[in-house]
Write a protein that holds these residues in place. Structure first.
Motif, PDB file in Angstrom:
ATOM      1  N   LEU A 171      55.602  38.619  36.874  1.00  0.00           N
ATOM      2  CA  LEU A 171      54.329  38.809  38.018  1.00  0.00           C
ATOM      3  C   LEU A 171      54.849  40.369  38.590  1.00  0.00           C
ATOM      4  O   LEU A 171      53.938  41.040  39.177  1.00  0.00           O
ATOM      5  CB  LEU A 171      54.780  37.986  39.024  1.00  0.00           C
ATOM      6  CG  LEU A 171      54.009  36.587  38.729  1.00  0.00           C
ATOM      7  CD1 LEU A 171      54.159  35.723  39.743  1.00  0.00           C
ATOM      8  CD2 LEU A 171      52.437  36.747  38.660  1.00  0.00           C
ATOM      9  N   LEU A 172      56.037  40.703  38.463  1.00  0.00           N
ATOM     10  CA  LEU A 172      56.462  41.916  39.258  1.00  0.00           C
ATOM     11  C   LEU A 172      56.050  43.040  38.024  1.00  0.00           C
ATOM     12  O   LEU A 172      55.643  44.198  38.522  1.00  0.00           O
ATOM     13  CB  LEU A 172      58.142  42.012  39.420  1.00  0.00           C
ATOM     14  CG  LEU A 172      58.457  41.478  40.781  1.00  0.00           C
ATOM     15  CD1 LEU A 172      60.015  41.352  40.763  1.00  0.00           C
ATOM     16  CD2 LEU A 172      57.735  41.802  41.852  1.00  0.00           C
ATOM     17  N   ASP A 173      56.129  42.949  36.849  1.00  0.00           N
ATOM     18  CA  ASP A 173      55.564  43.739  36.022  1.00  0.00           C
ATOM     19  C   ASP A 173      54.069  44.074  36.267  1.00  0.00           C
ATOM     20  O   ASP A 173      53.501  45.103  35.989  1.00  0.00           O
ATOM     21  CB  ASP A 173      56.104  43.417  34.525  1.00  0.00           C
ATOM     22  CG  ASP A 173      57.438  43.467  34.160  1.00  0.00           C
ATOM     23  OD1 ASP A 173      58.198  43.941  34.918  1.00  0.00           O
ATOM     24  OD2 ASP A 173      57.798  42.698  33.272  1.00  0.00           O
ATOM     25  N   ALA A 220      52.133  47.325  37.271  1.00  0.00           N
ATOM     26  CA  ALA A 220      51.110  47.960  36.284  1.00  0.00           C
ATOM     27  C   ALA A 220      49.780  48.603  36.894  1.00  0.00           C
ATOM     28  O   ALA A 220      48.787  48.699  36.251  1.00  0.00           O
ATOM     29  CB  ALA A 220      50.840  47.005  35.004  1.00  0.00           C
ATOM     30  N   GLY A 221      49.788  48.670  38.075  1.00  0.00           N
ATOM     31  CA  GLY A 221      48.852  49.055  38.871  1.00  0.00           C
ATOM     32  C   GLY A 221      47.893  48.112  39.719  1.00  0.00           C
ATOM     33  O   GLY A 221      46.658  48.161  40.257  1.00  0.00           O
ATOM     34  N   LEU A 222      48.372  46.841  39.790  1.00  0.00           N
ATOM     35  CA  LEU A 222      47.683  45.753  40.386  1.00  0.00           C
ATOM     36  C   LEU A 222      47.749  45.814  41.998  1.00  0.00           C
ATOM     37  O   LEU A 222      49.499  45.731  42.194  1.00  0.00           O
ATOM     38  CB  LEU A 222      47.887  44.287  40.008  1.00  0.00           C
ATOM     39  CG  LEU A 222      47.118  43.210  40.080  1.00  0.00           C
ATOM     40  CD1 LEU A 222      45.559  43.512  39.693  1.00  0.00           C
ATOM     41  CD2 LEU A 222      47.627  42.065  39.293  1.00  0.00           C
ATOM     42  N   SER A 223      46.909  45.882  42.899  1.00  0.00           N
ATOM     43  CA  SER A 223      47.290  46.059  44.173  1.00  0.00           C
ATOM     44  C   SER A 223      47.962  44.721  44.646  1.00  0.00           C
ATOM     45  O   SER A 223      47.571  43.579  44.203  1.00  0.00           O
ATOM     46  CB  SER A 223      46.099  46.404  45.034  1.00  0.00           C
ATOM     47  OG  SER A 223      45.075  45.232  45.113  1.00  0.00           O
ATOM     48  N   PRO A 224      48.622  44.907  45.897  1.00  0.00           N
ATOM     49  CA  PRO A 224      49.220  43.344  46.272  1.00  0.00           C
ATOM     50  C   PRO A 224      48.181  42.331  46.669  1.00  0.00           C
ATOM     51  O   PRO A 224      48.278  41.237  46.506  1.00  0.00           O
ATOM     52  CB  PRO A 224      49.936  44.065  47.489  1.00  0.00           C
ATOM     53  CG  PRO A 224      50.245  45.246  47.181  1.00  0.00           C
ATOM     54  CD  PRO A 224      49.107  45.827  46.284  1.00  0.00           C
ATOM     55  N   GLU A 225      46.962  42.908  47.299  1.00  0.00           N
ATOM     56  CA  GLU A 225      45.837  41.990  47.494  1.00  0.00           C
ATOM     57  C   GLU A 225      45.364  41.448  46.271  1.00  0.00           C
ATOM     58  O   GLU A 225      44.994  40.203  46.508  1.00  0.00           O
ATOM     59  CB  GLU A 225      44.833  42.781  48.210  1.00  0.00           C
ATOM     60  CG  GLU A 225      44.972  43.502  49.826  1.00  0.00           C
ATOM     61  CD  GLU A 225      45.882  44.670  49.569  1.00  0.00           C
ATOM     62  OE1 GLU A 225      45.908  45.455  48.484  1.00  0.00           O
ATOM     63  OE2 GLU A 225      46.560  45.003  50.594  1.00  0.00           O
ATOM     64  N   LYS A 226      45.138  42.173  45.384  1.00  0.00           N
ATOM     65  CA  LYS A 226      44.482  41.714  44.079  1.00  0.00           C
ATOM     66  C   LYS A 226      45.350  40.627  43.613  1.00  0.00           C
ATOM     67  O   LYS A 226      45.025  39.441  42.676  1.00  0.00           O
ATOM     68  CB  LYS A 226      44.273  42.656  42.991  1.00  0.00           C
ATOM     69  CG  LYS A 226      42.839  43.738  43.549  1.00  0.00           C
ATOM     70  CD  LYS A 226      41.745  42.879  43.195  1.00  0.00           C
ATOM     71  CE  LYS A 226      40.383  43.953  43.269  1.00  0.00           C
ATOM     72  NZ  LYS A 226      39.569  43.276  42.835  1.00  0.00           N
TER      73      LYS A 226
END
Length: 105
Positions: free
Chosen positions: A27-29, A33-39
């Protein structure tokens, strides 16, 4: 210390736990990788919800369709949904008994 002597090596890192290797690190990876915290939060929340639906075989299809529609990370959604399958199995009998009581049997 002599000029050609190598410094001592640091002690080895402690072994990582199963939860860290299998759940937290992936999940941290994905977050890196560019996934925002909200997404990421939406992905994990929907993955948990779809993973607990007591219909076997539908989890992959529904979570992939929702991830495509909302432009979420499909890998993260599938990971979380399938990690919930243990809880899905554990809750199957209480769901069935609750449905039977409600139906009046």
């Amino acid at each position: 210390m002599m000029p050609f002597e190598t410094p001592p090596l640091p002690p080895p890192a402690p072994p990582r736990s199963w939860l860290r290797r299998r759940v937290l690190d992936p999940l941290l990876d994905l977050l890196k990788a560019g996934l925002s915290p909200e997404k990421l939060a939406l992905t994990v929340g929907l993955g948990v919800a779809f993973g607990l639906v007591p219909t076997f075989g539908i989890t992959t299809i529904v979570s992939a369709a929702v991830a495509l529609r909302l432009r979420l990370n499909q890998a993260a959604m599938q990971l979380v949904a399938h990690l919930m399958s243990l809880f899905q199995l554990a809750l199957l009998i209480p769901f069935l008994r609750g449905g039977a009581i409600r139906a009046g049997r």
